[in-house]
Enzyme design. Structure first.
Site, PDB file in Angstrom:
ATOM      1  N   GLY A 189       2.200  -0.946 -11.858  1.00 15.39           N
ATOM      2  CA  GLY A 189       3.061  -2.544 -11.835  1.00 15.39           C
ATOM      3  C   GLY A 189       2.804  -3.050 -13.160  1.00 15.39           C
ATOM      4  O   GLY A 189       3.247  -3.870 -13.727  1.00 15.39           O
TER       5      GLY A 189
ATOM      6  N   LYS B  87      -4.637  -0.617 -17.957  1.00 15.24           N
ATOM      7  CA  LYS B  87      -4.410   0.161 -17.647  1.00 15.24           C
ATOM      8  C   LYS B  87      -4.424  -0.332 -15.606  1.00 15.24           C
ATOM      9  O   LYS B  87      -4.971  -0.929 -15.450  1.00 15.24           O
ATOM     10  CB  LYS B  87      -4.762   1.603 -16.907  1.00 15.24           C
ATOM     11  N   GLY B  88      -4.095   0.798 -15.222  1.00 16.13           N
ATOM     12  CA  GLY B  88      -3.737  -0.096 -13.438  1.00 16.13           C
ATOM     13  C   GLY B  88      -5.316   0.727 -12.860  1.00 16.13           C
ATOM     14  O   GLY B  88      -6.103   0.879 -13.229  1.00 16.13           O
TER      15      GLY B  88
ATOM     16  N   THR C 122      -8.812 -10.436 -10.316  1.00 11.46           N
ATOM     17  CA  THR C 122      -7.893  -9.832  -9.360  1.00 11.46           C
ATOM     18  C   THR C 122      -8.352  -8.556  -9.412  1.00 11.46           C
ATOM     19  O   THR C 122      -7.527  -8.245  -8.703  1.00 11.46           O
ATOM     20  CB  THR C 122      -6.298 -10.482  -9.964  1.00 11.46           C
TER      21      THR C 122
ATOM     22  N   GLY D 126      -5.003  -0.366  -8.814  1.00 11.51           N
ATOM     23  CA  GLY D 126      -4.710  -0.379  -7.700  1.00 11.51           C
ATOM     24  C   GLY D 126      -5.167   0.261  -6.761  1.00 11.51           C
ATOM     25  O   GLY D 126      -5.586  -0.099  -5.388  1.00 11.51           O
ATOM     26  N   GLU D 127      -5.345   1.501  -7.313  1.00 12.45           N
ATOM     27  CA  GLU D 127      -5.489   2.757  -6.855  1.00 12.45           C
ATOM     28  C   GLU D 127      -7.049   3.644  -6.596  1.00 12.45           C
ATOM     29  O   GLU D 127      -7.702   4.137  -5.750  1.00 12.45           O
ATOM     30  CB  GLU D 127      -4.260   4.389  -7.147  1.00 12.45           C
TER      31      GLU D 127
ATOM     32  N   PHE E   9       0.869  -1.229   0.471  1.00 13.93           N
ATOM     33  CA  PHE E   9      -0.376   0.095   0.001  1.00 13.93           C
ATOM     34  C   PHE E   9       0.674   1.613  -0.175  1.00 13.93           C
ATOM     35  O   PHE E   9       0.150   2.115   0.442  1.00 13.93           O
ATOM     36  CB  PHE E   9      -0.743  -0.227   1.257  1.00 13.93           C
TER      37      PHE E   9
END
Lengths: 316, 755
Positions: free
Chosen positions: B521, B710-711, B643, B713-714, B252
């Protein structure tokens, strides 16, 4: 954690004998609170006497129509017992409002009563705390004391007792049965178990050193409805900001004092015909707050009145 | 020079012939984790029995250590070493880079007698067992000359300065636009310090192979800076540190750097000639590692009566460590979100005697959306507009800050589809109208935005004589699914089953990748993996057509296909295993790499979403419980539906926490944080999260990277808390602008509102 010795008591008499003869001895059963405190060196027992396997886990009917809860019956076993759920729903509700399933599986009746405060200044050994280190001062008094007591606090300590189960037991007029170090059995009202902090907040109960709780006896359930309400920041696995147990005409408050708080003024007001709100106002006339816990006074007023109303609804 | 147009060619991920890309594949390392057999850093088996190190934290926030008494600790059973600044082995001064291209400088532990924050590691004990080390650590006596800690953020707001090298960004004339608007909003929000509270506290294990080579296992999101920083601290060659971080129990952002556990483990292992393990305790994590700093955010909106914004401003005040410069950029996200001709955004920084502030999940957006997205809700109410409609009316055609075209922007579709799926039309605009038993029920929504990034990375792919593909990359998996998506890319690219792929990451000796952070990532590591995979395809195709023993011999290598473990050329084929076993029995290894395109900055590349939330408020107690929540997101091609969904829902849960429970307060008398364990620092538990869903719209962003991904996670965190807060208002009519919305604060609002 400091090195310590350990024994598994053969029976209750041997346990109290050992406890009274061994310096720095503590009883242990579920260990859900004591072990955490030992890791932080808040508790530093030199000797542990394991009473968790003694034959004191029974939940049995008493001749007067009550129920006796063995001292090492797990919180889960008590909460799930059909007699408890049927006749003392406030107790079952209170127990499942505390901890997590894993903790309740290990925690015992007596251990729950003797759990120590969750005050942040008690837990942080770098801060002053008269309860942890008598004479060092109270970090919470002028500190971040959102969860501090509003009844019976002192200049030495404003911590609260955080058990849910104990609040219900106080409302149910339970009695605590013990074995003293001299081998005498005694029994007294649960309201006489815990102390207010006064100048000695490190002394939390009236048990004599080495005295072992063997059971908690419930009288027959009182007439009228029962309910337990707990206010907390998240839905589960969180200490309460306040709680209330109603059992017929009896009313007890949690997380508002150094001990489970029997709301005798509110009870008297209700008995003389006051409304729930009036009764709570009567009780809270004796409350005082320390700043960040000011909200507890209106919270308890509203929560208590709502719970009394709910219990009356449930009794209909 | 590369260009995004170079990516506009077919590749195996786009073609997705096996259908593995996007599939909700189970985690590659899942069985290891659920059976407790994944060796985290502290659990790796060293070559000989380890010693155990325990750190001691300072109990002042500012001042100096004036005396040290370690006699009792040294005499305690099993103790091997007790260190303070007086006797710790020499380390190069902080920031030293003996190698000019090191990605991190020296980070000496127990550096001096100076204490700059509560909990700063100031002593270190090593013993034969953890218990002996812990017991002795309590015996270290330190005497301090304490300064009055300067830690009161609110009291110091007036002293805030511009962050280093930063100026406010203004477009148009904000003040004129604001004052000339018929409808104006000017309100201030505040957010508290948050701790990362990863499930796995920071931990390290180190040993030495001879006097010159250090083997270190730690828990860190970025491999190369950890390796370089440790080598610089130890004063040895960078290649003399072999650093591994195979499994990471949550990062995080809090593990975007290393801490003294790593330094002290390596120093002690060298001094004692045996492996040494060091871990932070849960309590130590709160002060000893970074945190998300508190913010104060002033939002001003000026609008026409039809809802179009004339002027938009968000100014953020935040704090960092007395020696630091980290800035919580809570205003930045607003630069690309809504159209408004007059715009002002910026930040102010206060340096305090608090622990180091640093990045935490959705840095910037997580705090920032808690103000602007509630301000939009308030503005919608003032205008009598639906909050979804207000946002649609302020949808820009190009990036409103710089005029760049959007690479992809499906915010409006997220809003509309989310509103329909959630049943937003059932929301009553007047608050406090819906009751369910003792609960007042309300609905709220908010938009989500988060930038997208691509960094340079390398990766290697090998095939062996069994036809097994091995992916090697100095990448990390912090619980996000990196192992799994790399396996998917490899299997899809080489046309083999997932079970025929091995993924090796988290190792400084593998081809470098930037690690996990900023939701870059998967795109970064994955694009390098795709490049390596394409290179391995070429090598295998060449091998086949040039091998007289292959049925593909003499064919056109560019036409070779890879599927089901078979290499084929029209109707001629053989298994990958047979080919490699015969023609390259030692196997083949190739590398691939990705670099950002030179012209990528011509587009505004973001990820978007819309959150919808239903809460219950108990008007008697002020308790809030989330009843259901939906997020609809547009974030490019999705590599793994499972995921990615977990990343998004995890972010949404964090938003629930930010809105309702999570935060840490400073006791100004001591300069320390009050909540030091997970019984006091409250993150949501299962019972807090009811019906939670995340939906991902179909999208391919061909300006982002060769895969069009694209990401995520955030993104899930961005805006989620604001949707909760807006739902609280809709439920009970109380606006709280000081997070988290706890019962004590909400009760005061309810009483003030006459409820």
């Amino acid at each position: 954690m400091r090195p310590f010795t350990y024994e598994r008591a053969a029976d209750a008499r041997a346990a109290v004998k050992s406890a009274s003869e061994t310096p720095g001895a503590r009883f242990i059963a579920g260990g859900t609170n004591l072990l955490d405190l030992m890791k932080l060196e808040i508790e530093r027992p030199q000797h542990l006497i394991d009473v968790g396997r003694l034959p004191m886990a029974e939940i049995e009917d008493t001749p007067d129509g009550g129920l006796r809860l063995g001292a090492v019956a797990s919180n889960t076993a008590v909460a799930a017992d059909s007699r408890v759920r049927g006749r003392y729903p406030v107790l079952s509700q209170a127990i499942v409002a505390g901890g997590s399933p894993q903790l309740r599986n290990k925690a015992t009746v007596a251990g729950n009563l003797l759990q120590r405060t969750r005050c942040a200044y008690f837990y942080d050994t770098s801060k002053p705390c008269n309860k942890r280190e008598p004479g060092s001062g109270c970090g919470a008094l002028e500190g971040l004391n959102r969860n501090a007591a509003i009844f019976g606090a002192s200049h030495a300590c404003i911590a609260t007792h955080t058990s849910d189960m104990a609040v219900a037991l106080v409302a149910l007029d339970a009695r605590v049965e013990t074995l003293t170090p001299s081998g005498q059995a005694r029994s007294f009202p649960i309201l006489e178990l815990h102390r207010l902090p006064g100048e000695t907040p490190h002394l939390e109960t009236h048990l004599v050193p080495g005295e072992l709780i063997t059971a908690v006896a419930l009288p027959p359930p009182p007439p009228g409805g029962q309910t337990y309400r707990k206010v907390r920041d998240r839905a589960s696995y969180a200490g309460g900001l306040a709680s209330v147990a109603v059992a017929g005409g009896a009313l007890a408050l949690g997380m508002v004092a150094h001990k489970p708080w029997r709301a005798v003024d509110a009870e008297a007001a209700l008995a003389s015909g006051a409304s729930p709100s009036e009764a709570m106002a009567r009780e809270l006339a004796g409350a005082s707050s320390a700043g960040r816990n000011d909200f507890k006074i209106p919270l308890v007023a509203r929560l208590g009145a709502a719970a009394i109303g709910e219990a009356r609804e449930g009794a209909r | 020079m590369s260009s995004v147009s170079d990516w506009d060619v077919p590749n195996p991920v786009k073609e997705n012939r096996s259908g593995l890309i996007g599939k909700g594949v189970d985690r590659y390392e899942g069985p290891l984790k659920v059976t407790g057999t994944a060796p985290y850093a502290y659990e790796v088996q060293p070559p000989s029995p380890p010693a155990y190190g325990v750190m001691v934290g300072a109990t002042i926030a500012a001042g100096r250590i004036t005396d040290v008494d370690t006699a009792a600790a040294e005499a305690s059973p099993g103790v091997l070493a007790v260190w303070t600044h007086r006797n710790v082995p020499a380390q190069p001064p902080r920031g030293t880079k003996a190698h000019p291209r090191s990605t991190a400088g020296s980070k000496p532990a127990l550096e001096s007698d100076r204490v700059t924050y509560w909990g700063q590691p100031v002593a270190f004990v090593v013993a034969d067992t953890l218990e002996n080390a812990v017991a002795a650590s309590h015996m270290v006596q330190l005497t301090y000359a304490a300064d009055a800690p300067d830690v009161d953020f609110q009291a110091r707001l007036g002293d805030a300065v511009d962050p280093p090298g930063e100026k406010d960004v203004e477009v148009g004339d904000f003040q004129a636009g604001f004052e000339g608007s018929p409808v104006r909003l000017d309100e201030t929000w505040s957010t508290p310090i948050q701790n990362h509270v990863q499930m796995e506290p920071c931990a390290s294990l180190a040993w030495w192979e001879g006097p010159d080579r250090c083997i270190a296992h730690t828990s860190v999101q970025m491999v190369k800076p950890a390796q370089h920083g440790l080598a610089e601290t130890l004063g040895i060659d960078r290649d003399a540190v072999h650093l591994m971080t195979r499994y990471i129990g949550g990062g995080f952002g809090g593990k975007g750097q290393t801490y003294d556990d790593l330094t002290l483990a390596a120093l002690a292992a060298r001094a004692l000639g045996r492996p040494v393990k060091v871990a932070f305790t849960r309590q130590q994590m709160m002060h000893g590692t970074i945190h998300r700093p508190a913010t104060v955010m002033r939002v001003r909106l000026g609008a026409e009566r039809d809802g179009r914004l004339n002027a938009m401003s968000i100014m953020t005040w935040t704090h960092c460590h007395s020696d630091g410069s980290f800035t919580e950029h809570a205003s930045n996200f607003a630069r690309s979100l809504y159209a408004a001709p007059n715009r002002l955004t910026g930040h102010r920084l206060v340096r305090l005697d608090l622990p180091h502030a640093g990045p935490m999940r959705a840095p910037g957006e997580a705090s920032g959306t808690l103000s602007l997205e509630c301000a939009m809700d308030e503005l919608a109410e003032t205008l009598g507009l639906d909050p979804v409609e207000l946002r649609i009316r302020n949808e820009p055609e190009v990036d409103p800050e710089n005029g760049r075209p959007f690479s992809q922007r499906q915010l409006v579709r997220c809003l509309k589809e989310g509103a329909q799926l959630f049943g937003w039309d059932r929301r009553l605009p007047t608050p406090g109208q819906v009751r369910d038993g003792r609960w007042l029920v309300g609905l709220g929504m908010a938009a989500a935005i988060r930038g997208n990034f691509l960094l340079p990375a390398k990766c290697s792919f090998s095939v062996d004589a069994d036809g097994v593909i091995t992916v090697r990359q100095g990448m990390t998996d912090i619980g996000t699914g990196t192992y799994t998506v790399l396996a998917q890319i490899a299997a899809e690219t080489l046309g083999v089953p997932l079970g025929q792929v091995v993924v090796e990451i988290g190792d400084s000796e593998l081809p470098p990748a930037p690690g996990s952070g900023g939701q870059f990532g998967a795109a970064t590591a994955g694009s390098a993996a795709l490049a390596a995979g394409v290179n391995l395809r070429k090598a295998i195709a060449d091998l086949a057509v040039n091998d007289p023993g292959s049925p593909l011999h003499g064919g056109d290598s560019a036409s070779v296909t890879f599927q089901d473990g078979v290499v084929a050329l029209e109707n001629r084929s053989e298994t990958l295993r047979d080919l490699v076993r015969r023609a390259a029995p030692a196997g083949l290894t190739v590398e691939g790499e990705i670099r950002p395109a030179q012209d990528a900055q011509r587009w505004s590349t973001q990820t978007y979403g819309a959150h919808f939330c239903e809460v219950g408020v108990d008007p008697v107690t002020g308790e809030v419980r989330v009843r259901r929540m939906l997020g609809v997101f547009a974030a490019g091609r999705i590599l793994n539906a499972k995921t990615a969904r977990s990343q998004l829902t995890g972010g949404m849960i964090w938003g629930v926490a930010s809105a309702l429970t999570e935060g840490n307060a400073v006791d100004p008398r001591y300069g320390s944080l009050i909540n030091q364990d997970l019984a006091q620092y409250l993150v949501p538990v299962q019972a807090d999260i009811g019906d939670l869903e995340a939906i991902m719209l179909d999208e391919v962003d061909d300006k982002a990277n060769p895969m069009g991904i694209k990401g995520v996670g955030e993104l899930g965190n961005s805006g989620a808390g604001a949707a909760v807060a807006n739902a609280v208002y809709n439920a009970c009519g109380v606006r709280l602008r000081d997070y988290p919305i706890t019962p004590d604060k909400l009760l005061a609002g309810l009483i003030a509102a006459g409820r």
